[in-house]
Scaffold this active site. Structure first.
Site, PDB file in Angstrom:
ATOM      1  N   GLU A  98      73.064 -54.554  -8.287  1.00  0.00           N
ATOM      2  CA  GLU A  98      72.140 -54.342  -9.406  1.00  0.00           C
ATOM      3  C   GLU A  98      72.776 -54.845 -10.699  1.00  0.00           C
ATOM      4  O   GLU A  98      73.999 -54.853 -10.844  1.00  0.00           O
ATOM      5  CB  GLU A  98      71.808 -52.835  -9.452  1.00  0.00           C
ATOM      6  CG  GLU A  98      70.960 -52.375 -10.605  1.00  0.00           C
ATOM      7  CD  GLU A  98      69.569 -52.964 -10.653  1.00  0.00           C
ATOM      8  OE1 GLU A  98      69.431 -54.202 -10.527  1.00  0.00           O
ATOM      9  OE2 GLU A  98      68.614 -52.218 -10.883  1.00  0.00           O
ATOM     10  N   ASP A  99      71.919 -55.281 -11.627  1.00  0.00           N
ATOM     11  CA  ASP A  99      72.435 -55.729 -12.918  1.00  0.00           C
ATOM     12  C   ASP A  99      72.878 -54.552 -13.786  1.00  0.00           C
ATOM     13  O   ASP A  99      73.973 -54.545 -14.327  1.00  0.00           O
ATOM     14  CB  ASP A  99      71.396 -56.598 -13.664  1.00  0.00           C
ATOM     15  CG  ASP A  99      70.017 -55.932 -13.772  1.00  0.00           C
ATOM     16  OD1 ASP A  99      69.816 -54.845 -13.201  1.00  0.00           O
ATOM     17  OD2 ASP A  99      69.132 -56.511 -14.432  1.00  0.00           O
ATOM     18  N   ASP A 102      70.153 -47.859 -15.675  1.00  0.00           N
ATOM     19  CA  ASP A 102      69.705 -47.356 -16.964  1.00  0.00           C
ATOM     20  C   ASP A 102      69.218 -45.919 -16.753  1.00  0.00           C
ATOM     21  O   ASP A 102      70.028 -45.011 -16.634  1.00  0.00           O
ATOM     22  CB  ASP A 102      68.615 -48.308 -17.453  1.00  0.00           C
ATOM     23  CG  ASP A 102      68.153 -48.051 -18.863  1.00  0.00           C
ATOM     24  OD1 ASP A 102      68.981 -47.733 -19.716  1.00  0.00           O
ATOM     25  OD2 ASP A 102      66.942 -48.183 -19.134  1.00  0.00           O
ATOM     26  N   PHE A 151      70.084 -52.312 -26.002  1.00  0.00           N
ATOM     27  CA  PHE A 151      69.341 -53.209 -25.122  1.00  0.00           C
ATOM     28  C   PHE A 151      70.084 -54.544 -25.018  1.00  0.00           C
ATOM     29  O   PHE A 151      70.359 -55.187 -26.023  1.00  0.00           O
ATOM     30  CB  PHE A 151      67.915 -53.426 -25.619  1.00  0.00           C
ATOM     31  CG  PHE A 151      67.049 -54.021 -24.551  1.00  0.00           C
ATOM     32  CD1 PHE A 151      66.449 -53.207 -23.592  1.00  0.00           C
ATOM     33  CD2 PHE A 151      66.887 -55.404 -24.455  1.00  0.00           C
ATOM     34  CE1 PHE A 151      65.699 -53.756 -22.571  1.00  0.00           C
ATOM     35  CE2 PHE A 151      66.128 -55.958 -23.430  1.00  0.00           C
ATOM     36  CZ  PHE A 151      65.533 -55.129 -22.494  1.00  0.00           C
ATOM     37  N   ARG A 164      67.492 -64.723 -19.732  1.00  0.00           N
ATOM     38  CA  ARG A 164      68.255 -64.524 -18.489  1.00  0.00           C
ATOM     39  C   ARG A 164      69.331 -65.601 -18.331  1.00  0.00           C
ATOM     40  O   ARG A 164      70.333 -65.400 -17.668  1.00  0.00           O
ATOM     41  CB  ARG A 164      67.325 -64.611 -17.260  1.00  0.00           C
ATOM     42  CG  ARG A 164      66.342 -63.478 -17.136  1.00  0.00           C
ATOM     43  CD  ARG A 164      65.702 -63.504 -15.757  1.00  0.00           C
ATOM     44  NE  ARG A 164      64.476 -62.740 -15.685  1.00  0.00           N
ATOM     45  CZ  ARG A 164      64.404 -61.425 -15.463  1.00  0.00           C
ATOM     46  NH1 ARG A 164      65.495 -60.724 -15.312  1.00  0.00           N
ATOM     47  NH2 ARG A 164      63.234 -60.819 -15.412  1.00  0.00           N
TER      48      ARG A 164
END
Ligand code: IMP
Ligand code: MG
Length: 177
Positions: A98-99, A102, A151, A164
């Site tokens: 996973e990136d 959160d 963010f 991206r």
């Protein structure tokens, strides 16, 4: 129109060193296992492509995509699988890639769905972790780096599908306030 500025949080060199450390741990832990890397689309694509090239063990790769809206046959709360894995995972030691973790809502749901399919084992590797934002507890087996509640974009992560392709990880700031 919104006006954004970008502030580099992690350079490509810093990211590479974090990815190298993660791959070394995985190389140690998955000897003699049937490793399947499962990337969550789309945010994990850049991390996955770097991580997999540093994994020196035989492994396979698959991808899954989920969203919190739209139509799909598989659901878990408000999370829906929009693109499923291409094969059965029951013979594999699954490592979800996973990136960023959160709130943990999407991920805990996907982990439950995959666990129900009876893999040999299932673990989670995330490049980034924003623990301050957690709503749903998720056990992170391999954590790249904890970041503050900002963010971030770049290195696969987007804002409205943009950024991206940035090689650095950047904090996105709205300079109009
Ligand atoms: P969750 O809130 O842990 O379920 O995260 C859902 C997804 O939101 C993550 O996999 C990311 O794709 C995305 N996300 C969370 N935080 C950020 C961020 O700071 N930048 C870009 N995407 C994010
Ligand atoms: Mg993601």
């Amino acid at each position: 129109m919104d006006n954004f500025s970008l502030e580099v949080l992690l350079s490509p060199e810093q990211i590479e060193s974090v990815v190298t450390d993660l791959a070394e741990q995985i190389n140690r832990d998955y000897k003699d296992k049937k490793l399947l890397l499962v990337g969550l689309l789309k945010g994990s694509i850049v991390f996955m492509s770097d991580l997999m090239r540093k994994i020196k063990l035989p492994c396979e790769v698959d991808f899954i995509s989920a969203s919190s809206y739209g139509s799909s046959t598989h659901t878990c709360g408000t999370v829906k699988i929009t693109k499923d894995l291409s094969a059965d995972i029951s013979n594999y030691d699954v490592l979800v890639v996973e990136d960023i973790v959160d709130s943990g809502v999407t991920l805990s749901c996907i982990l439950d769905i995959l666990r129900d399919r009876g893999p040999q084992s299932i673990r989670l590797c995330t490049l980034l972790d924003k623990p301050d934002r957690r709503i749903k507890e998720v056990f992170v087996d391999y954590r790249g780096i904890c970041i503050p509640d900002k963010f971030v974009v770049g290195y696969g992560l987007d804002y409205a599908e943009k950024y991206r392709n940035l090689p650095s990880l950047c904090v996105l700031k709205n300079i109009d306030g």
